[in-house]
Design a protein around this motif. Structure first.
Motif, PDB file in Angstrom:
ATOM      1  N   PHE A 108       0.713  -1.335  -0.313  1.00 50.20           N
ATOM      2  CA  PHE A 108       0.338  -0.158  -0.243  1.00 50.20           C
ATOM      3  C   PHE A 108       1.029   1.654   0.122  1.00 50.20           C
ATOM      4  O   PHE A 108       1.449   0.902  -0.641  1.00 50.20           O
ATOM      5  CB  PHE A 108      -0.787  -0.062   1.281  1.00 50.20           C
ATOM      6  N   VAL A 109       0.275   2.342   0.385  1.00 52.80           N
ATOM      7  CA  VAL A 109       1.319   3.790   0.445  1.00 52.80           C
ATOM      8  C   VAL A 109       1.551   4.494   2.082  1.00 52.80           C
ATOM      9  O   VAL A 109       0.511   3.919   2.660  1.00 52.80           O
ATOM     10  CB  VAL A 109       0.716   4.741  -0.846  1.00 52.80           C
ATOM     11  N   ILE A 110       2.366   4.747   2.238  1.00 53.98           N
ATOM     12  CA  ILE A 110       2.789   6.082   3.513  1.00 53.98           C
ATOM     13  C   ILE A 110       2.548   6.758   2.641  1.00 53.98           C
ATOM     14  O   ILE A 110       2.782   7.708   1.566  1.00 53.98           O
ATOM     15  CB  ILE A 110       3.669   5.605   3.942  1.00 53.98           C
ATOM     16  N   VAL A 111       1.312   8.272   3.505  1.00 57.44           N
ATOM     17  CA  VAL A 111       1.361   9.615   2.685  1.00 57.44           C
ATOM     18  C   VAL A 111       2.499  10.361   4.001  1.00 57.44           C
ATOM     19  O   VAL A 111       2.096  10.344   4.685  1.00 57.44           O
ATOM     20  CB  VAL A 111       0.196  10.038   2.613  1.00 57.44           C
ATOM     21  N   ALA A 112       3.130  10.564   2.991  1.00 54.71           N
ATOM     22  CA  ALA A 112       4.213  12.483   3.505  1.00 54.71           C
ATOM     23  C   ALA A 112       3.710  13.832   3.018  1.00 54.71           C
ATOM     24  O   ALA A 112       2.699  13.721   2.888  1.00 54.71           O
ATOM     25  CB  ALA A 112       5.645  11.572   3.240  1.00 54.71           C
ATOM     26  N   ASP A 113       4.588  14.546   2.629  1.00 53.15           N
ATOM     27  CA  ASP A 113       4.210  15.756   1.604  1.00 53.15           C
ATOM     28  C   ASP A 113       3.803  15.729   0.920  1.00 53.15           C
ATOM     29  O   ASP A 113       3.741  14.873  -0.374  1.00 53.15           O
ATOM     30  CB  ASP A 113       5.988  16.545   1.803  1.00 53.15           C
ATOM     31  N   GLU A 114       3.644  16.813   0.270  1.00 51.50           N
ATOM     32  CA  GLU A 114       2.593  17.098  -1.330  1.00 51.50           C
ATOM     33  C   GLU A 114       4.161  16.824  -2.215  1.00 51.50           C
ATOM     34  O   GLU A 114       4.898  16.883  -2.446  1.00 51.50           O
ATOM     35  CB  GLU A 114       2.587  18.657  -1.079  1.00 51.50           C
ATOM     36  N   ALA A 115       3.138  15.594  -3.053  1.00 51.54           N
ATOM     37  CA  ALA A 115       3.868  15.189  -4.512  1.00 51.54           C
ATOM     38  C   ALA A 115       4.150  16.071  -5.129  1.00 51.54           C
ATOM     39  O   ALA A 115       4.930  16.018  -5.992  1.00 51.54           O
ATOM     40  CB  ALA A 115       2.822  14.206  -4.580  1.00 51.54           C
TER      41      ALA A 115
ATOM     42  N   GLN B  62      -3.829  18.231 -10.207  1.00 56.16           N
ATOM     43  CA  GLN B  62      -2.836  17.997  -9.156  1.00 56.16           C
ATOM     44  C   GLN B  62      -3.383  18.509  -7.737  1.00 56.16           C
ATOM     45  O   GLN B  62      -3.195  18.402  -6.484  1.00 56.16           O
ATOM     46  CB  GLN B  62      -1.878  18.302  -9.657  1.00 56.16           C
ATOM     47  N   ARG B  63      -3.820  20.414  -7.699  1.00 59.80           N
ATOM     48  CA  ARG B  63      -4.376  20.664  -6.334  1.00 59.80           C
ATOM     49  C   ARG B  63      -4.900  19.653  -5.472  1.00 59.80           C
ATOM     50  O   ARG B  63      -5.066  19.541  -4.304  1.00 59.80           O
ATOM     51  CB  ARG B  63      -5.218  22.116  -7.252  1.00 59.80           C
ATOM     52  N   VAL B  64      -6.154  19.429  -6.661  1.00 62.77           N
ATOM     53  CA  VAL B  64      -7.534  18.509  -6.099  1.00 62.77           C
ATOM     54  C   VAL B  64      -6.395  17.212  -4.723  1.00 62.77           C
ATOM     55  O   VAL B  64      -6.419  16.232  -4.394  1.00 62.77           O
ATOM     56  CB  VAL B  64      -8.047  17.784  -7.100  1.00 62.77           C
ATOM     57  N   PHE B  65      -5.409  16.447  -5.848  1.00 60.89           N
ATOM     58  CA  PHE B  65      -4.582  14.995  -5.411  1.00 60.89           C
ATOM     59  C   PHE B  65      -3.642  16.251  -4.013  1.00 60.89           C
ATOM     60  O   PHE B  65      -3.782  15.325  -2.757  1.00 60.89           O
ATOM     61  CB  PHE B  65      -3.200  15.428  -6.876  1.00 60.89           C
ATOM     62  N   ASN B  66      -2.923  17.455  -3.935  1.00 66.00           N
ATOM     63  CA  ASN B  66      -2.481  17.750  -3.103  1.00 66.00           C
ATOM     64  C   ASN B  66      -3.490  17.971  -1.482  1.00 66.00           C
ATOM     65  O   ASN B  66      -3.105  17.674  -1.028  1.00 66.00           O
ATOM     66  CB  ASN B  66      -1.706  18.932  -3.552  1.00 66.00           C
TER      67      ASN B  66
ATOM     68  N   ARG C  79      -6.646  16.208  -1.226  1.00 62.88           N
ATOM     69  CA  ARG C  79      -6.350  14.815  -0.711  1.00 62.88           C
ATOM     70  C   ARG C  79      -5.710  14.116  -0.191  1.00 62.88           C
ATOM     71  O   ARG C  79      -5.311  13.748   1.300  1.00 62.88           O
ATOM     72  CB  ARG C  79      -7.124  14.115  -1.434  1.00 62.88           C
ATOM     73  N   LEU C  80      -3.841  13.991  -0.264  1.00 65.03           N
ATOM     74  CA  LEU C  80      -2.908  13.973   0.057  1.00 65.03           C
ATOM     75  C   LEU C  80      -3.048  14.501   1.721  1.00 65.03           C
ATOM     76  O   LEU C  80      -2.651  13.866   2.735  1.00 65.03           O
ATOM     77  CB  LEU C  80      -1.994  13.795  -0.862  1.00 65.03           C
ATOM     78  N   SER C  81      -2.679  16.088   1.371  1.00 66.48           N
ATOM     79  CA  SER C  81      -2.635  16.244   2.847  1.00 66.48           C
ATOM     80  C   SER C  81      -3.677  16.281   4.242  1.00 66.48           C
ATOM     81  O   SER C  81      -3.354  16.678   5.342  1.00 66.48           O
ATOM     82  CB  SER C  81      -2.606  18.378   2.767  1.00 66.48           C
ATOM     83  N   ARG C  82      -4.813  15.763   3.343  1.00 67.23           N
ATOM     84  CA  ARG C  82      -5.850  15.570   4.204  1.00 67.23           C
ATOM     85  C   ARG C  82      -5.733  14.622   5.209  1.00 67.23           C
ATOM     86  O   ARG C  82      -6.162  14.160   6.180  1.00 67.23           O
ATOM     87  CB  ARG C  82      -7.349  15.317   4.104  1.00 67.23           C
ATOM     88  N   ALA C  83      -5.091  13.356   4.657  1.00 66.03           N
ATOM     89  CA  ALA C  83      -4.819  11.824   5.176  1.00 66.03           C
ATOM     90  C   ALA C  83      -3.052  12.541   6.168  1.00 66.03           C
ATOM     91  O   ALA C  83      -3.642  11.759   6.699  1.00 66.03           O
ATOM     92  CB  ALA C  83      -4.716  11.850   4.361  1.00 66.03           C
ATOM     93  N   ARG C  84      -2.166  13.061   5.241  1.00 64.44           N
ATOM     94  CA  ARG C  84      -1.510  13.715   5.737  1.00 64.44           C
ATOM     95  C   ARG C  84      -1.597  14.370   7.274  1.00 64.44           C
ATOM     96  O   ARG C  84      -0.159  14.011   8.344  1.00 64.44           O
ATOM     97  CB  ARG C  84      -0.052  14.406   4.909  1.00 64.44           C
TER      98      ARG C  84
END
Length: 271
Positions: A162-169, A178-182, A184-189
């Protein structure tokens, strides 16, 4: 920490803190050892202040804190921070998907600098880019702000499914996808940042520079992380959910509402 939680901890650690009586002095009982350690961790008082409060020597307090932190970690880690297995990763991934809308995420990863006094003759070993001396807490956190894995010092996590979320990609100034991805990533991280915040607020020893040797700092960090998990699992999330619902009702009541809240949350929604 409630009286019941203190008693539960005491039952767990007491057998490992009991010392034999000698002809020279009576041993300090496990209850006092635990009280001294928790006082230091939760309030952040100096060893000098705690020594005066408990009528102990300063060096005795220092030894008690180090030894009790080590005992807390060793006796609680298998229950409150077990070695992750496939079942745990899958459960964590499901919780991240349900709670934070990020599928296949097994944890959030971040590091925290724990500021310590400059160790003698250490050179630049503990000196960090912020211009202070510190030990580093690297942590994997689950969707409910619990620590899954912590490492104080060098950190090698190895390959995981699976994956481990860290800083924005993606960098800034992005197209919408890409802003949507960031987002969603930030919300989990941010879960890991929130966990660090909860840790620092609960254990106020982190409000000050640790005036201890690096090996004692390592013991303190591990003890507070395992106590963090102990308290979260003992309390569950029901208290937080009740508090959230209390505020929700207040914010939507005549006494607590503000006139712009409904238009604001509905802004941009189709009419």
């Amino acid at each position: 920490m409630s009286v019941g939680q203190f008693e539960e901890l005491l039952q767990t650690v007491a057998p490992h803190l009991t010392k034999q009586t000698t002809n020279f002095r009576e041993p300090i009982d496990p209850e006092q050892c635990l009280a001294v350690c928790l006082r230091f961790l939760s309030i952040g008082d100096s060893f000098t202040t705690i020594a005066a409060s408990f009528r102990l020597g300063i060096s005795t307090v220092s030894i008690i804190v180090k030894q009790t932190c080590d005992v807390l970690w060793e006796t609680l880690k298998d229950t409150y921070m077990p070695i992750p297995n496939e079942e745990l990763w899958k459960t964590t991934a499901l919780r991240f998907s349900e709670k934070w809308n990020f599928p296949n995420c097994i944890s959030a990863l971040d590091g925290k600098h724990i500021v310590i006094q400059a160790p003698a003759n250490s050179g630049s070993q503990f000196f960090n880019y912020k211009g202070t001396f510190s030990v580093v807490l690297l942590a994997l956190v689950d969707a409910d702000y619990r620590f899954l894995v912590v490492d104080v010092g060098a950190s090698e996590l190895g390959a995981l499914p699976f994956v481990i979320v860290a800083d924005e990609a993606f960098p800034r100034r992005l197209p919408d996808d890409q802003r949507v991805f960031n987002y969603r990533l930030s919300r989990a991280r941010r879960i890991v940042e929130n966990a660090f915040g909860i840790l620092s607020q609960c254990w106020r020893v982190y409000q000050h520079r640790l005036q201890v040797a690096p090996e004692t700092a390592d013991s303190i960090v591990k003890a507070t992380c395992i106590l963090h998990n102990f308290l979260r699992r003992a309390n569950g999330n029901h208290g937080a959910e009740r508090m959230r619902d209390t505020f929700r009702r207040y914010f939507n009541s005549p006494a607590g509402q503000v006139p712009w809240q409904v238009p604001h949350v509905n802004r941009g929604l189709p009419q």
